[in-house]
Design an enzyme around this catalytic site. Sequence first.
Site, PDB file in Angstrom:
ATOM      1  N   LYS A  48       1.043  -1.151   0.106  1.00 46.67           N
ATOM      2  CA  LYS A  48       0.137  -0.099  -0.095  1.00 46.67           C
ATOM      3  C   LYS A  48       0.894   1.104   0.052  1.00 46.67           C
ATOM      4  CE  LYS A  48      -3.756   1.910   2.547  1.00 46.67           C
ATOM      5  NZ  LYS A  48      -4.039   2.451   0.970  1.00 46.67           N
ATOM      6  N   CYS A 133      -1.747   9.334  -8.058  1.00 47.72           N
ATOM      7  CA  CYS A 133      -3.187   9.089  -7.151  1.00 47.72           C
ATOM      8  C   CYS A 133      -3.973  10.019  -7.340  1.00 47.72           C
ATOM      9  CB  CYS A 133      -2.625   8.703  -5.458  1.00 47.72           C
ATOM     10  SG  CYS A 133      -4.330   8.715  -4.797  1.00 47.72           S
ATOM     11  N   ASN A 196      -2.486   3.573 -13.535  1.00 46.67           N
ATOM     12  CA  ASN A 196      -3.291   3.728 -12.329  1.00 46.67           C
ATOM     13  C   ASN A 196      -4.361   3.960 -12.470  1.00 46.67           C
ATOM     14  OD1 ASN A 196      -3.969   4.708  -9.365  1.00 46.67           O
ATOM     15  ND2 ASN A 196      -1.949   5.372  -9.048  1.00 46.67           N
TER      16      ASN A 196
END
Lengths: 312, 329
Positions: A48, A133, A196
């Site tokens: 993570k 992200c 992503n």
Amino acid sequence: MKENIDISVDFAGIQLSNPVFTASGTCGYADELADFMDINCLGGFITKSITLKPRKGNATPRIVETDSGMLNAIGLANIGLDAFIEEKLPVIEQLSVPVFVNAAGENIDEYVAVVQRLAAEKAIAGFELNISCPNVAKGGLSFGTDPAQVAEITSTVKKAVGEKVLMVKLSPAVTNIGVIARAAVDAGADALSLVNTFTAMVIDIETGRPVLANRTGGLSGPAIKPIAVHLVNKVYNEVAKDCGIPILGLGGIRTASDAIEFIIAGASAVAVGTANFIEPGCAVKIVEGIEKYCVRKEITNIKELVGSLEVK
Amino acid sequence: MNTIAEKKLNETFMAGSCSPANKRLFSAVVSVNKQIGRRFFRLELEFSAADAEVLANCQPGQFAQLDLSATALPPAEAIPENLVDVASRKILLRRPFSFADVTVKGDKTFVDILYCVVGPASLRMTTVSAGDSVSVIGPLGNGFCVPEGKSITLLVSGGMGAGPLLYLAKVLTADYPQLEVIAFAGAKTASQLPFEARLDEISQQLGFSLGEFAKYGVESIVATDDGSAGFAGLVTNCLTEWLDRHTLAAKDMIIYSCGPEAMLARVAEIAEERKLDCQLSMERMMACGIGLCQSCAVECKATDSSETTYKLCCKDGPVFNSREVTFSL
């Protein structure tokens, strides 16, 4: 493994027993999936996202299901570097699978701080730089959409990784992913991972509001797979192929067939993400499926398959 | 059943926390999928002897994740009008369900789930029939605990929240014969009570008792917002009236509650005002159910500061101490 089939991968100098990773943010910090599979049967494991300080993450709802996909806006919730080192690193040290730490931050210094502290750890094979992200206000995606910023963060972090492998994770939310990939490679990236999630929104028509508290989230799952395959192929052709930089392909993989598409498109290895939520342990089945495919197609070494896309 | 139940909560008690059995991926066989009233269903899953032990040791309050993605839609005429649009959506993620009962018969274990049709997955769930296989991940999360020194337990449910409290009622009455267990079952209206059996003949002062609780010897008090059955008003008002009428020592009592968030917030408030111990079974949208996705965050008070922190409903819960949860309604 079948005697005459070699599915091991040399991934930027790291020997992987097979090409299947679990993707960051879908497999915990270390051994959370151990009830469902032998993690050491993976080709690689990516933690993570780890940030310098702990992060609470976003308000709820943080997820919503869509047609053949899901949106998440977790907001890089994680225990922070200190707790990671104290609580999770000892677990990682017990694993034989190569482990990559996904590093994130609000500014370049924070990325460097995370990488520097972990660069000397024997148990860590390398880093995945999260510059993609979509769910945080600062850092994240903002580093990944401008070639100059991609080059700056990659070259700065590269100086901090020492001997470890630096993989840069790319966002699909750019006009030309080839330019971003080129910037990362020229700045010293040893490998690229893509893609992503895609920034997306779901609206509750009864309230007229977005379902997610963060308004937008990252779309993942089978819905994005064909786009991800295309982008892997584009980066392979335009950047990776000539300079010999390996690609970790991901986006909606849940079966061996999905993984093989990515490999044919140009990925040296693949990562399973959202599918871990539905069938935690499916990554090991995907490894088996890739082997069976190789047997059926008389492929003796998986390398033959990488970027083997036939185009008339 | 008694020995298993005993082991369950005693272990919990000894450990001081509710350590769950190892979670696993199972293939279960549907033995019953039965409609209860207009909106509710009871699904009974049968687990093979090899899997039975893991499930037999699960605790009230724990849950399982069911994969309903390959389940067919009901015929068009059976799809409620409000779900026609979403019915066409493909299901990707598993759905979480609390255990409403776990029974061991010979070498088999049967797990009951109460559900109502609220979206595309539960709509498809209505079409599974006896003999079908369902992929199940469980048991997940932490169940209810019984602190030392309690003599009265109050189970407070809203709508579908009755599920885990039924299983709790069974285990409490089997394991703790000294405990008095009283169930408060609330719903908007009588037809939204997720129960099959009414036992008016053994009914208490409110003239409406629930067979599902009565079979464990548990008195039930029904409340409906519209007064169509039992107490007229919110179940939380029913609870406060009951507490006002009974002069009991706070330290002897504990509340266990499951239901809509607004109801849980009010139950937590009542517990706080009256200094009662209280455990809440929370609900969140979740993708994995096993702590990977971090979706199912529950805002909690941080122990070391005035800040709040997020705990995970799937892994740290779904049962939380009412004192730790921060409600934002």
